[in-house]
Design a protein around this motif. Structure first.
Motif, PDB file in Angstrom:
ATOM      1  N   SER A 827     -14.016 162.022  -2.241  1.00  0.00           N
ATOM      2  CA  SER A 827     -14.539 162.317  -3.567  1.00  0.00           C
ATOM      3  C   SER A 827     -14.879 160.992  -4.242  1.00  0.00           C
ATOM      4  N   LEU A 828     -15.684 161.068  -5.283  1.00  0.00           N
ATOM      5  CA  LEU A 828     -16.081 159.861  -6.013  1.00  0.00           C
ATOM      6  C   LEU A 828     -15.570 159.929  -7.437  1.00  0.00           C
ATOM      7  N   LEU A 829     -15.092 158.787  -7.901  1.00  0.00           N
ATOM      8  CA  LEU A 829     -14.678 158.673  -9.289  1.00  0.00           C
ATOM      9  C   LEU A 829     -15.357 157.463  -9.894  1.00  0.00           C
ATOM     10  N   ASP A 830     -16.125 157.684 -10.943  1.00  0.00           N
ATOM     11  CA  ASP A 830     -16.732 156.600 -11.711  1.00  0.00           C
ATOM     12  C   ASP A 830     -15.947 156.427 -12.996  1.00  0.00           C
ATOM     13  N   LEU A 831     -15.477 155.177 -13.233  1.00  0.00           N
ATOM     14  CA  LEU A 831     -14.738 154.857 -14.447  1.00  0.00           C
ATOM     15  C   LEU A 831     -15.482 153.781 -15.217  1.00  0.00           C
ATOM     16  N   HIS A 832     -15.503 153.925 -16.518  1.00  0.00           N
ATOM     17  CA  HIS A 832     -16.142 152.951 -17.390  1.00  0.00           C
ATOM     18  C   HIS A 832     -15.191 152.605 -18.531  1.00  0.00           C
ATOM     19  N   TYR A 833     -14.841 151.342 -18.631  1.00  0.00           N
ATOM     20  CA  TYR A 833     -14.019 150.851 -19.730  1.00  0.00           C
ATOM     21  C   TYR A 833     -14.917 150.075 -20.692  1.00  0.00           C
ATOM     22  N   SER A 834     -14.763 150.343 -21.982  1.00  0.00           N
ATOM     23  CA  SER A 834     -15.471 149.575 -23.012  1.00  0.00           C
ATOM     24  C   SER A 834     -14.437 149.027 -23.981  1.00  0.00           C
ATOM     25  N   LEU A 851     -17.144 168.129  -0.910  1.00  0.00           N
ATOM     26  CA  LEU A 851     -17.434 169.531  -0.627  1.00  0.00           C
ATOM     27  C   LEU A 851     -16.264 170.215   0.071  1.00  0.00           C
ATOM     28  N   GLY A 852     -15.963 171.452  -0.371  1.00  0.00           N
ATOM     29  CA  GLY A 852     -14.981 172.271   0.322  1.00  0.00           C
ATOM     30  C   GLY A 852     -13.544 171.942   0.037  1.00  0.00           C
ATOM     31  N   LEU A 853     -13.273 171.118  -0.956  1.00  0.00           N
ATOM     32  CA  LEU A 853     -11.887 170.738  -1.263  1.00  0.00           C
ATOM     33  C   LEU A 853     -11.178 171.836  -2.063  1.00  0.00           C
ATOM     34  N   PRO A 854      -9.851 171.879  -1.998  1.00  0.00           N
ATOM     35  CA  PRO A 854      -9.095 172.874  -2.765  1.00  0.00           C
ATOM     36  C   PRO A 854      -9.079 172.527  -4.251  1.00  0.00           C
ATOM     37  N   GLU A 855      -8.501 173.441  -5.029  1.00  0.00           N
ATOM     38  CA  GLU A 855      -8.433 173.245  -6.470  1.00  0.00           C
ATOM     39  C   GLU A 855      -7.660 171.963  -6.810  1.00  0.00           C
ATOM     40  N   ILE A 856      -7.946 171.427  -7.974  1.00  0.00           N
ATOM     41  CA  ILE A 856      -7.388 170.139  -8.390  1.00  0.00           C
ATOM     42  C   ILE A 856      -6.245 170.386  -9.374  1.00  0.00           C
ATOM     43  N   PRO A 857      -5.055 169.899  -9.105  1.00  0.00           N
ATOM     44  CA  PRO A 857      -3.940 170.128 -10.022  1.00  0.00           C
ATOM     45  C   PRO A 857      -4.155 169.529 -11.405  1.00  0.00           C
ATOM     46  N   GLU A 858      -4.732 168.321 -11.443  1.00  0.00           N
ATOM     47  CA  GLU A 858      -4.832 167.621 -12.717  1.00  0.00           C
ATOM     48  C   GLU A 858      -5.916 166.555 -12.613  1.00  0.00           C
ATOM     49  N   ILE A 993      -8.729 174.557 -11.893  1.00  0.00           N
ATOM     50  CA  ILE A 993      -9.736 173.491 -11.808  1.00  0.00           C
ATOM     51  C   ILE A 993     -10.304 173.502 -10.385  1.00  0.00           C
ATOM     52  N   TYR A 994     -11.404 174.195 -10.198  1.00  0.00           N
ATOM     53  CA  TYR A 994     -11.991 174.297  -8.875  1.00  0.00           C
ATOM     54  C   TYR A 994     -12.799 173.040  -8.559  1.00  0.00           C
ATOM     55  N   ALA A 995     -12.764 172.651  -7.289  1.00  0.00           N
ATOM     56  CA  ALA A 995     -13.450 171.422  -6.861  1.00  0.00           C
ATOM     57  C   ALA A 995     -14.899 171.700  -6.475  1.00  0.00           C
ATOM     58  N   ASN A 996     -15.584 172.435  -7.312  1.00  0.00           N
ATOM     59  CA  ASN A 996     -16.967 172.804  -7.007  1.00  0.00           C
ATOM     60  C   ASN A 996     -17.939 172.311  -8.067  1.00  0.00           C
ATOM     61  N   GLN A 997     -17.495 171.371  -8.889  1.00  0.00           N
ATOM     62  CA  GLN A 997     -18.369 170.843  -9.919  1.00  0.00           C
ATOM     63  C   GLN A 997     -17.900 169.438 -10.300  1.00  0.00           C
ATOM     64  N   THR A 998     -18.716 168.770 -11.084  1.00  0.00           N
ATOM     65  CA  THR A 998     -18.391 167.436 -11.571  1.00  0.00           C
ATOM     66  C   THR A 998     -17.649 167.554 -12.903  1.00  0.00           C
ATOM     67  N   TYR A 999     -16.616 166.722 -13.069  1.00  0.00           N
ATOM     68  CA  TYR A 999     -15.819 166.732 -14.296  1.00  0.00           C
ATOM     69  C   TYR A 999     -15.926 165.379 -14.996  1.00  0.00           C
ATOM     70  N   SER A1000     -16.307 165.410 -16.263  1.00  0.00           N
ATOM     71  CA  SER A1000     -16.400 164.194 -17.060  1.00  0.00           C
ATOM     72  C   SER A1000     -15.353 164.222 -18.158  1.00  0.00           C
ATOM     73  N   PHE A1001     -14.805 163.060 -18.453  1.00  0.00           N
ATOM     74  CA  PHE A1001     -13.777 162.994 -19.499  1.00  0.00           C
ATOM     75  C   PHE A1001     -13.898 161.663 -20.221  1.00  0.00           C
ATOM     76  N   ALA A1002     -13.309 161.606 -21.417  1.00  0.00           N
ATOM     77  CA  ALA A1002     -13.338 160.385 -22.213  1.00  0.00           C
ATOM     78  C   ALA A1002     -12.199 160.408 -23.217  1.00  0.00           C
ATOM     79  N   PHE A1003     -11.654 159.252 -23.484  1.00  0.00           N
ATOM     80  CA  PHE A1003     -10.662 159.080 -24.543  1.00  0.00           C
ATOM     81  C   PHE A1003     -10.676 157.624 -24.961  1.00  0.00           C
TER      82      PHE A1003
END
Length: 1010
Positions: A827-834, A851-858, A993-1003
């Motif tokens: 899987s890919l994770l893009d992180l951006h710190y400002s 592709l085809g991964l199980p659900e994501i706990p968190e 949280i199904y692993a069939n889409q892209t998830y974006s987050f920010a804080f």
């Protein structure tokens, strides 16, 4: 002796009205210290210990009531389905174990009171596990089994003047134990009260009170039936039984007592009966537990009073009409819980204070019904249910879960249709029914639990309906064998998912009322999705509620040599077979403290529903879901909060009859406008106007919250000054970013935010890192989530840096990272710190699962801080933990606490302490230095003294390491906890949280200097 209603004799009307059975001069307790000897099996027991001259002075002392496994003998054994003896005795029903079947020998002496001379003397054993013989003065009095209903014997022929020797031989297992395979701790001994009682030679042996309401449920026919015995035949002749009804003030209700005449002739007993109409008595319900006292006065042929007996009476009608269960003419919704009798210190030898504590907790948390799983409870429990108001499904002491399996031939199942078991099961349900028939709280008889089906259950059903036509009969086991469907008047199921309930409700044609006799399995961190069940109960009338499994964690408190203690579960005593911590299913913990699950139940079970009619205009609908309570009995309070802090409050005069809805206007309470970063929340609270038997005035029974649509002003934004951009410098493998009074560092080999100092104080103990795992819950383990979702366990910690860029501009320093997560496929994770000039660090992430991964706990970020950073605040759901699918009972407000207090002591350590819908939060030390976290717009928040891996490594709370850090998890999403069951059911799809889409987050992370 034959089973009969709970009763005792009294000397006077005043004693009978008070109804204190334990204070009756006709009762003498034998509780206390007995002499005791233990043997491993029947062959090694002391056979002649009951003989009058056998010396037991050197024996050990044993308290009665108690269970000997908690007094240093034998071992407690927790088993769910499997019979506990299967590894040491190869037997089939009905034979009892012989190789390991411990025997407890009990002895004590007593002297009959002088005032009891010339009266018959009886002994009552309220509960002995599991079978026992009784001797008095060396003579065999009798034998009994059926652990949970009274066993009474006539001692009169065996008594001597002065001191009498009572001997009791208790067997851990007997042939009846095949009927007692409940999901609980297997223990032994005299665990309920033992007492002597007496009565006049001619006395009331049994009586039955029926209060049948007319069709409009206004007036009642009060019917009384009684059995009168002539013990020794010396007073044969005519007798009269008078029945008078008294209200709570001790005033007579009937103009004339019911007169019932009888005569013995040559018989030793006679039956009498009488009835009277009572005009519009106060009705009994769980909401309004109005009770009267019925006093029976027995007179001889000369008019002399021989005896008083009494019981509480509630006028109510429970029936199935037009396919619905109704109480006093109204469709009932059972908001229930299953309750094992258990204490972490005394096992099933439960004290009165424990029972009262349970009742008060249930009432204050909107529970209106209890199922006595899976055996008749202590008689006092029914008194309390009558008095405080709980609907009771009273369950026969019958479960044979380990004696059958799906697909097994009927002929091999116990008891099924096997005629040799018929008398046994009829006796068990009869003992329950006869003892408890006069309790208004008992609305349904149950034939037992998880004992499959068969003709014996149809015979039990028919027997109970014949003996007591006023109550329907329940048995879930017919779902295993539909040929026995006639054994249950109710369609009862266990752990059905919501869709199954709706399918039943939508079936065409006549059908039985439906309940879930067990649902929302409360094992560990559970009870997610409860709101979905309640929505269905309210939508479809035929779905009439359910009973959560279950009330209290069955764990045993074990004291250690250093003086500390811990809660033990199956296997902790070296026993086998066992079922581990499957005994930890309670809405309250083993020490009877409240778990966060109970707060969710309280909210879901509340009887007042508040919705927005027009949120923009400020109008709201308040619906009364009570059956017999007007909303005028409550104060309707409202509070307006800004960013979680109250700024305005008031109250409304609200009156609505049961089932009605009123509309209220609160538009005047709305603020005119809000500044940026301000949120206004309106909270309604329904509280008791007056003190009741179960709660003080001011107790909140219902609440609801609304985020207000307030116009936002932009004036504040115009005055904000932008700080100068921080300075960035590469120092070897470190990117050093510095501004006024703060410094941030990134490790260029890993991309980690590895250091954050403010005012000279280091805030990070370990770097910030992505995290995709939560400590597994009991429900997770039950559905094999840890194995299925294993690719995500180390996805964060084993990430590989695939790209790093950094740049600076006039406002901020930006660091962009790309990670490959080893999830196979990656899987890919893009992180951006400002990093801005004021020290704020904005974090943005984008997860693209393979592709085809199980659900994501968190999905989120995790870092650790020094343990001195042990104070937290948050504006979000609280004050206890909340989860995506279990947050209805949490309030949106500004909360605070200490890090160590966020850990929830579930029986086995697991995911806990989470906070949902968080707008902003802080983690600080005593000086006030630390972090402020802001959501865009919200996030989930979890701060504990342990990492997820540390929690998962420990199977008991007391084995967790000494806290040496504060572990901060800033979470975009965490899957729900689930709870339809704990052995396969997954979290509902809408909380996964199904692993069939892209998830974006920010804080945003902002340093606080303190």
């Amino acid at each position: 002796m034959d089973a009969h209603a709970t009763l005792i004799s009294y000397n006077s009307l005043e004693e009978a009205l008070k109804g204190d059975r334990e204070a009756s001069p006709y009762r003498m307790s034998l509780n206390g210290t007995w002499k005791f000897a233990w043997a491993k099996n029947p062959d090694s027991r002391i056979v002649n210990f009951y003989e009058r001259d056998f010396d037991t002075s050197g024996w050990a002392d044993m308290p009665v009531p108690s269970q000997w496994q908690l007094q240093g003998y034998d071992y407690p054994q927790y088993s769910n389905v499997r019979y506990p003896w299967i590894e040491h005795d190869d037997i089939r029903a009905p034979f009892a174990p012989v190789n390991y079947n411990p025997v407890g020998s009990y002895v004590r002496t007593f002297t009959v009171p002088k005032v009891w001379e010339d009266k018959p003397i009886f002994i009552s054993f309220q509960g002995v596990e599991s079978a026992f013989y009784v001797w008095l003065n060396g003579e065999l009095v009798g034998y009994s089994e059926d652990t949970f209903t009274p066993a009474e014997f006539d001692l009169t022929p065996y008594l001597v003047e002065g001191e009498n020797k009572l001997a009791v031989e208790v067997y851990r297992w007997c042939d009846g134990s095949w009927m007692e395979d409940q999901d609980f701790w297997r223990m032994s001994g005299i665990f309920r009260e033992v007492y002597l009682f007496t009565a006049p030679g001619v006395h009331v042996y049994d009586f039955h009170v029926n209060t049948d309401l007319d069709e409009p449920c206004k007036d009642a026919d009060l019917r009384v039936q009684a059995k009168i015995v002539n013990y020794d035949g010396r007073e044969a002749g005519a007798v009269t039984l008078e029945a008078q009804l008294y209200d709570r003030g001790g005033r007579e209700v009937l103009k004339q007592p019911i007169q019932m005449a009888g005569a013995f002739d040559d018989a030793d007993s006679c039956e009498v009966a009488g009835a009277v109409q009572v005009l519009n008595p106060l009705k009994w319900s769980a909401e309004k537990p109005n009770l009267y006292t019925l006093v029976l006065r027995l007179k001889d042929g000369f008019g002399q009073t021989l005896q008083f007996v009494s019981c509480r009476v509630g006028f109510r009608k429970f029936e199935i009409e037009e396919g619905l269960m109704k109480i006093n003419g109204k469709r009932i919704l059972l908001k229930g819980v299953n309750r094992h009798e258990f204490s972490c210190d005394t096992g099933r030898a439960l004290g009165y204070e424990d029972m009262l504590h349970d009742i008060l907790l249930m009432k204050t948390h909107n529970i209106n019904a209890v199922r006595t799983s899976h055996y008749p409870n202590h008689p006092r429990w029914y008194d309390l249910c009558d008095e405080y108001g709980l609907y009771v499904i009273d369950e026969t002491n019958l479960e044979t879960h380990g004696a059958w399996a799906f697909g097994q031939p009927e002929a091999e199942i116990v008891p099924a249709s096997r005629p040799e078991w018929t008398a046994n099961v009829i006796d068990r349900c009869n003992s329950m029914m006869q003892r408890d028939k006069n309790h208004p709280s008992v609305i349904i008889w149950s034939l037992g639990n998880e004992a499959w089906g068969g003709d014996n259950f149809v015979k039990m059903h028919d027997y109970l309906r014949e003996q007591d036509p006023s109550r329907p009969v329940h048995y879930e086991g017919v779902t295993m064998w539909r040929k026995s469907d006639a054994a249950s008047d109710i369609e009862s199921r266990m752990y059905s998912p919501p869709r199954v309930l709706e399918e039943y409700a939508l079936q065409q044609g006549p059908k039985k009322p439906f309940i879930l006799c067990e649902y929302s399995h409360a094992m560990g961190n559970s009870c997610g999705g409860l709101t979905e069940y309640l929505a269905l109960f309210e939508k479809y009338p035929v779905l009439q509620g359910g009973f959560i499994w279950d009330w209290v964690d069955q764990a045993i408190r074990v004291k250690q040599e250093d003086g500390t203690s811990y809660m033990a579960y199956g296997g902790d005593f070296g026993e086998s077979p066992h079922d581990g911590n499957f005994c930890g299913n309670g809405l309250i913990f083993a020490d009877r403290s409240v778990s966060p699950k109970l707060l969710e139940v309280k909210k879901c079970y509340q009887n007042v529903k508040i919705t927005a009619e027009d949120l923009a205009r400020g109008t709201f609908r308040i619906s009364n879901g009570h059956l017999f309570t007007d909303l005028g009995e409550y104060d309707c309070k409202w509070t307006l909060s800004r960013n979680g802090e109250p700024v305005h409050q008031g109250r409304l005069a609200v009156e609505a009859a049961p089932g009605e809805t009123v509309v209220v206007d609160l538009s005047e309470a709305y603020p005119n406008e809000a500044m940026l970063a301000e949120e206004y929340v309106l909270t309604f609270s329904m509280t008791l106007k007056e003190t009741t038997a179960w709660a003080e005035a001011g107790h909140e029974t219902a609440f609801e919250q609304f985020v207000l649509p307030v116009k936002t002003s932009t004036s504040e934004a115009l005055s904000v000054e932008v700080a100068a951009a921080p300075q960035a410098e590469k120092r070897g493998n470190v990117l050093h970013v510095e501004g006024q009074r703060f410094a941030v560092e990134f490790d260029l080999t890993t991309g980690d935010l590895s250091s954050y100092r403010v005012g000279g104080t280091e805030l990070l103990q370990q770097p910030m890192a992505p995290n995709f795992w939560r400590p597994s819950t009991d429900n997770d383990r039950g559905n094999r989530h840890p194995e299925r979702c294993a690719p995500w366990r180390e996805a964060g910690s084993q990430r590989k840096l695939a790209g790093l860029e950094w740049q600076t501009n006039l406002e901020e320093v930006r660091v962009s990272l790309r990670y490959a997560l080893p999830t196979s496929p990656d899987s890919l994770l893009d992180l951006h710190y400002s990093v801005s000039g004021d020290g704020a660090v904005e974090v943005r992430g984008c997860l693209t699962p393979g592709l085809g991964l199980p659900e994501i706990p968190e999905i989120g970020m995790m870092f650790t801080m020094d343990p001195s950073f042990n104070r937290i605040t948050w504006y979000g759901k609280g004050p206890r933990e909340s989860y995506w699918d279990r947050k209805a009972g949490a309030k949106l407000a500004l909360h605070s606490g200490r890090v160590e207090d966020q850990f929830v002591p579930y029986l086995r350590p697991q995911e806990c302490g989470n906070k949902t819908d968080v707008r902003f939060a802080t983690v600080t030390n005593a000086a006030g230095a630390g972090f402020r976290i802001e959501g865009e717009p919200t996030f989930e928040y979890n701060v504990l003294p342990y990492t997820p891996s540390e929690i998962e490594r420990c199977d008991h709370y007391h084995l967790l390491p000494k806290p040496e850090k504060s572990v901060v998890r800033i979470i975009h999403k965490q899957m729900g906890v689930g709870g339809d069951d704990s052995w396969g059911a997954r979290t509902h799809p809408e909380y996964t949280i199904y692993a069939n889409q892209t998830y974006s987050f920010a804080f945003k992370l902002i340093a606080i200097e303190g």
